[in-house]
Scaffold this active site. Structure first.
Site, short mmCIF file in Angstrom:
data_model
loop_
_atom_site.label_atom_id
_atom_site.label_comp_id
_atom_site.label_asym_id
_atom_site.label_seq_id
_atom_site.Cartn_x
_atom_site.Cartn_y
_atom_site.Cartn_z
N HIS A 220 0.84 -1.20 0.00
CA HIS A 220 0.00 0.00 0.00
C HIS A 220 0.88 1.25 0.00
CE1 HIS A 220 -3.10 -2.56 2.37
NE2 HIS A 220 -3.58 -2.40 1.16
N LYS B 5 -17.74 -6.24 7.00
CA LYS B 5 -16.51 -7.03 7.19
C LYS B 5 -16.16 -7.08 8.68
CE LYS B 5 -13.71 -6.70 2.98
NZ LYS B 5 -12.44 -6.17 2.48
N ARG C 79 -1.86 -5.84 -8.57
CA ARG C 79 -0.78 -6.78 -8.24
C ARG C 79 -0.59 -7.83 -9.32
NH1 ARG C 79 -3.32 -7.80 -2.48
NH2 ARG C 79 -5.02 -7.85 -3.94
N SER D 92 -3.11 -7.62 2.85
CA SER D 92 -3.33 -7.51 4.30
C SER D 92 -3.75 -8.87 4.86
CB SER D 92 -4.41 -6.47 4.60
OG SER D 92 -4.00 -5.21 4.17
O1 PNS Z 1 -8.78 -2.79 0.26
P1 PNS Z 1 -10.04 -3.27 -0.39
O2 PNS Z 1 -10.94 -3.96 0.62
O3 PNS Z 1 -9.79 -4.10 -1.61
O4 PNS Z 1 -10.80 -1.94 -0.88
C1 PNS Z 1 -12.02 -2.03 -1.55
C2 PNS Z 1 -12.68 -0.64 -1.69
C3 PNS Z 1 -12.76 0.09 -0.36
C4 PNS Z 1 -11.87 0.20 -2.65
C5 PNS Z 1 -14.10 -0.90 -2.28
O5 PNS Z 1 -14.73 -1.89 -1.52
C6 PNS Z 1 -14.99 0.34 -2.30
O6 PNS Z 1 -14.75 1.27 -3.03
N1 PNS Z 1 -16.04 0.31 -1.47
C7 PNS Z 1 -16.98 1.40 -1.31
C8 PNS Z 1 -18.35 1.03 -1.83
C9 PNS Z 1 -18.52 1.41 -3.29
O7 PNS Z 1 -18.29 2.52 -3.70
N2 PNS Z 1 -18.96 0.45 -4.12
C10 PNS Z 1 -19.20 0.69 -5.53
C11 PNS Z 1 -18.05 0.31 -6.39
S1 PNS Z 1 -18.15 -1.42 -6.69
#
Ligand code: PNS
Length: 163
Positions: free
Chosen positions: A18, A42, A91, A129
């Site tokens: 990150h 989560k 990645r 993570s």
């Molecule tokens: O580190 P992560 O868990 O892969 O991050 C995922 C994240 C936070 C980027 C994603 O879950 C997110 O943007 N969530 C917010 C909800 C949202 O906007 N959803 C619509 C797009 S699919």
């Protein structure tokens, strides 16, 4: 015009992967807001406050990086912050499908906001993570994967949970 990018994620906890993306993003954009998703669905290891604190300490050397949290839709948060970009790390091919879906839906919700992908440094292509937590849970060293302060926080968490 100031270019503001949001770097969203769960950051449970922040890894060297990150930080690689955040610091490279901070060289390209005037300001990078690292936004921790407060996801009630989560079961995180670290609270949002703990994740923010670890991010603040590990990005303290980057003056144009801010750390914040958000609930709900990412695109709403991006607009609220007057940001024009979302930055993400890719990645491996396995990340692609999910990221394509997220970038596409975010563009559908607001086509003014662009998602920028950076290829993760090869040293961290396997890193997540979840993997860090799995290793730390069994007391194996994670010093090559996370900053020292995060390693300490992981040790403390698992020392208490294994009691
Ligand atoms: O580190 P992560 O868990 O892969 O991050 C995922 C994240 C936070 C980027 C994603 O879950 C997110 O943007 N969530 C917010 C909800 C949202 O906007 N959803 C619509 C797009 S699919």
């Amino acid at each position: 015009m100031t270019s503001i990018a949001v770097c969203p994620g769960s950051f449970d906890p922040v890894t060297l992967g990150h930080l690689d993306i955040i610091s490279r993003g901070a060289k390209v954009f005037d300001k990078v807001i690292v936004a921790v998703l407060n996801n009630r669905n989560k079961q995180p290891l670290f609270t949002v406050e703990e994740r923010i604190e670890l991010l603040r300490q590990t990005t303290a050397d980057l003056p144009n990086v801010e750390v914040d949290h958000f609930n709900g839709l990412l695109i709403d948060y991006v607009k609220q912050k007057n940001a024009s970009a979302i930055i993400k790390g890719l990645r491996a091919v396995s990340d692609f499908e999910y990221e394509l879906q997220m970038a596409s839906i975010n563009r559908k919700l607001d086509e003014e906001v662009e998602t920028f992908f950076m290829m993760t440094n090869n040293n961290y292509s396997y890193l997540s993570s979840s993997i860090v937590k799995e290793i730390a849970k069994y007391q194996a060293p994670v010093s090559d994967l996370v900053p020292e302060i995060v390693e300490g926080a992981l040790r403390k968490k698992f020392a208490f949970s294994n009691e």
